[in-house]
Design an enzyme around this catalytic site. Structure first.
Site, mmCIF file in Angstrom:
data_model
loop_
_atom_site.group_PDB
_atom_site.id
_atom_site.type_symbol
_atom_site.label_atom_id
_atom_site.label_comp_id
_atom_site.label_asym_id
_atom_site.label_seq_id
_atom_site.Cartn_x
_atom_site.Cartn_y
_atom_site.Cartn_z
ATOM 1 N N ASP A 201 38.907 22.381 -12.151
ATOM 2 C CA ASP A 201 39.628 21.217 -11.634
ATOM 3 C C ASP A 201 39.637 20.017 -12.574
ATOM 4 O O ASP A 201 40.014 18.919 -12.151
ATOM 5 C CB ASP A 201 39.049 20.804 -10.281
ATOM 6 C CG ASP A 201 37.605 20.341 -10.382
ATOM 7 O OD1 ASP A 201 36.933 20.727 -11.350
ATOM 8 O OD2 ASP A 201 37.160 19.596 -9.487
ATOM 9 N N GLU A 202 39.228 20.166 -13.830
ATOM 10 C CA GLU A 202 39.276 19.028 -14.746
ATOM 11 C C GLU A 202 39.528 19.509 -16.170
ATOM 12 O O GLU A 202 39.195 20.635 -16.530
ATOM 13 C CB GLU A 202 38.002 18.198 -14.678
ATOM 14 C CG GLU A 202 36.750 18.924 -15.094
ATOM 15 C CD GLU A 202 35.538 17.997 -15.103
ATOM 16 O OE1 GLU A 202 35.651 16.866 -15.626
ATOM 17 O OE2 GLU A 202 34.476 18.406 -14.590
#
Length: 686
Positions: A201-202
């Site tokens: 997610d990053e």
């Protein structure tokens, strides 16, 4: 000051939860208005008396001891010492400042409550309701509605339910999260083909070239990227733009959720931003480091690191001190991370504590399949498999095995992982993981030729004339072994040529083992002297003990199986090297028969090898064999083995074999040693 400390101490006694700081009580994005003391109290009350609580107390005691030691070290510093360290720190600050690079524009993008957002996207009825992904045992993430109650990731579900009774739990679905993660990465690739994904997610993007080519600012690119991610996935994300990766990550957390923050590429702006920043906001400074800096040096902001740089160099290692000073200057990496060959790949799962072996084995099956899938996805094969276990007492254990060949299939991984797990059972576990490492040199998985020979194949070498070298070394034994027929055994004090049947030792040791081969026990002429040694007092019904020496005979198709032929070859090679007859039970060390205790432990040195490690067991046998050969050669005169005494059956009589007469040395004259004593007589012409 003393009154203030006494007041704090008194409050801690009356309210013990105030000093109970865990990962659950740390603020996270969306938790700004949470009653921290209430969260601390509930976490303390719900955890007290549990294994987790006891483990946290042990870690807390260790941290306090470390802080106390550093305080003592600090108190011993003299003014001259401090001045010397300050001089070193000032010089280092100048060197670090010279490395400042403000030419790059870095963007850090972080998805907002990613797992929870994906579940809400799949089930719109969860919109606006406090929800957490996970179970009563552990939470992977929580949405922003749940965070208002103090619920956060890495928190046990039963504590989260106490904080928020209306909390809805949704089970994890990593296939779904991976799918949406791949969609976001396709968007990132448009802005930076070499972007660096930190997790599902990053990601970090160097948008310098994109901004230059499009004539856009970092803030405009960040806004465009966030809109693209939302249009492609329906999910929101937050972004931070800064001159380096360290600051970009800090910036992306400022305006969460669904926001962004821009830090200009200006030295003054960077120093103003970093001066009041709490040290805990920096990636790499966790709870322990924060408490050490705060309790020992009274450092709470990044600016104070520069003010106390001399003390930092006095108490910390050079690398740690460099990191702290870099943080104080607002420095971070600006280069694009180079692709490095992966050194390991792992997967692990946390679950409610259980002793059920069936359940644990099933979880291991799932882990093996997940790891195999990840390996296949990147085309990797590994040789070292590591099993990670965390007990209900939060004790972490790791067990590893290095294999003779590279593997990647779930079947091979599960086979060896199951052996490692069974060696640790019974145990109450709450976490299990598998890691594969020691990949192929080129990082690519190549199929292994099943006919490829290993080093153990060449333990017994032949010379150019085709004669076995070790047979030559032990040629003196041939006459002895050839005259020994059936009905031969050895006295306990004789160090004669004895050896266990290596290939069948684990079969005789534990006939009930699932991997053991079925067979008939055939007893040949002789006495039952060797029964206890070979059988480890197994059930007498499994053996025919009429005359003694035991031999495993396979039944049915097993006689022609490849594994049986391999074992027979190993046995034949062992007998050929040691110089024993086919019917002769042998041992590598005096009065120490070679066998695998409990089906995996060597009776001579204690090393542990599972039964399926055929090649490793063979090499281990050859190792002990080489030890014995070296001992014999070092103890022999002119490398000629001395014949040993044997007890030989002839009817019911025992006749002790006479020792061969030693050759007499040439008569000496006077006190001088004749020169012929240094030569070996030979009829060979040179």
């Amino acid at each position: 000051m003393e009154n203030e400390e006494d007041s704090i101490s008194g409050n801690d006694t009356a309210r013990p939860w105030q000093s109970y700081h865990t990962v659950y009580t740390n603020a996270k994005a969306g938790m700004e208005g949470v009653d921290k003391e209430k969260v601390q109290r509930i976490v303390y009350e719900m955890s007290k008396g549990s294994k987790y609580f006891e483990n946290e107390e042990r870690k807390e005691a260790y941290m306090k001891q470390k802080i106390e030691n550093m305080r003592v070290q600090l108190a011993k510093l003299t003014p001259s010492d401090i001045a010397s360290y300050q001089k070193i720190a000032d010089e280092r600050l100048v060197d670090l400042e010279a490395t400042r690079d403000l030419s790059r524009i870095w963007l850090h993008v972080d998805m907002d409550a990613f797992y929870a957002a994906v579940e809400t996207l799949s089930n719109p009825s969860l919109e606006g309701k406090p929800m957490a992904v996970g179970s009563l045992s552990m939470i992977s993430t929580a949405n922003y509605e749940a965070r208002k109650f103090g619920v956060r990731a890495a928190m046990p579900g039963f504590i989260a339910r106490k904080l928020c009774p209306e909390l809805i739990f949704v089970p994890t679905d990593f296939k779904k999260y991976t799918y949406y993660s791949d969609l976001t990465r396709k968007v990132f690739q448009k802005y930076d083909p070499n972007f660096f994904a930190a997790s599902l997610d990053e990601a970090y993007l160097d948008i310098t070239n994109f901004c230059s080519d499009r004539g856009l600012t970092g803030g405009q690119v960040a806004e465009e990227l966030r809109e693209s991610v939302h249009s492609e996935t329906g999910l929101t994300c937050s972004a931070g733009v800064a001159p380096n990766r360290l600051l970009a990550k800090v910036c992306s957390d400022i305006n969460k959720p669904n926001g962004q923050f821009l830090l200009p590429n200006n030295c003054m702006a960077v120093m103003a931003f970093i001066s009041s920043l709490p040290i805990r906001k920096i990636g790499g400074i966790g709870k322990v480091t924060e408490n050490i800096l705060k309790d020992v040096l009274r450092i709470t902001t990044c600016k104070e690191m520069l003010q106390k740089s001399g003390l930092i160099f006095a108490l910390f290692s050079r690398s740690s001190a460099d990191f702290f000073l870099s943080v104080g200057l607002g420095l971070g990496r600006t280069d694009t991370p180079q692709f490095l060959r992966r050194k390991s790949m792992s997967t692990e799962r946390t679950f409610p504590s259980t002793k059920d072996e069936t359940s644990l084995c099933q979880k291991l099956v799932d882990l093996a399949e997940n790891l195999s899938g990840d390996l296949k996805k990147e085309g990797l094969c590994g040789k070292t498999l590591t099993l990670k276990l965390k007990t209900s007492c939060f004790e972490v254990r790791t067990r590893a095995v290095t294999l003779p060949r590279y593997i990647f299939s779930s079947e091979d991984i599960l086979k060896h992982a199951m052996m490692l797990l069974k060696a640790e059972l019974p145990a109450s576990l709450r976490l299990m993981g598998l890691r594969m490492s020691q990949f192929t040199e080129d990082g690519k998985c190549v199929s292994v030729d099943p006919k490829q020979k290993t080093l153990s194949t060449f333990i017994v070498t032949d010379d150019a004339m085709g004669r076995n070298l070790r047979d030559q070394k032990l040629s003196q034994f041939k006459d002895d072994t050839s005259s020994i027929g059936r009905g031969t055994s050895f006295s306990n004090d004789a160090s004669s040529c004895e050896s266990m049947d290596f290939s069948n030792v684990h079969q005789v040791q534990n006939l009930d083992h699932p991997d053991s081969k079925k067979g008939q026990v055939v007893v040949e002429d002789g006495e039952s002297l060797d029964l206890q040694i070979h059988c480890s007092r197994q059930n007498a019904d499994d053996f025919s003990t009429e005359h003694g020496a035991i031999k495993m005979v396979p039944t049915g198709a097993e006689r022609d199986s490849p594994s049986m032929k391999y074992e027979e070859g190993c046995l034949e090679r062992q007998r050929r090297v040691i110089g024993c007859s086919d019917d002769e039970p042998v041992s590598l060390h005096d009065n120490k028969p070679f066998l695998w205790l409990n089906d995996y432990r060597c009776s001579i040195c204690g090393i542990e090898l599972p039964p399926s490690f055929i090649d490793e067991r063979q090499e281990h046998f050859d190792f002990h064999l080489a030890e014995r050969l070296q001992e014999e050669e070092s103890s022999s005169v002119l490398r000629i083995p001395t014949p040993r005494k044997r007890l030989i059956h002839e009817g019911h009589k025992m006749i002790r074999r006479q020792q061969k007469k030693k050759p007499k040395a040439s008569p000496s004259k006077g006190t001088h040693v004749p020169i012929d004593m240094f030569f070996v007589k030979t009829s060979q012409n040179f």
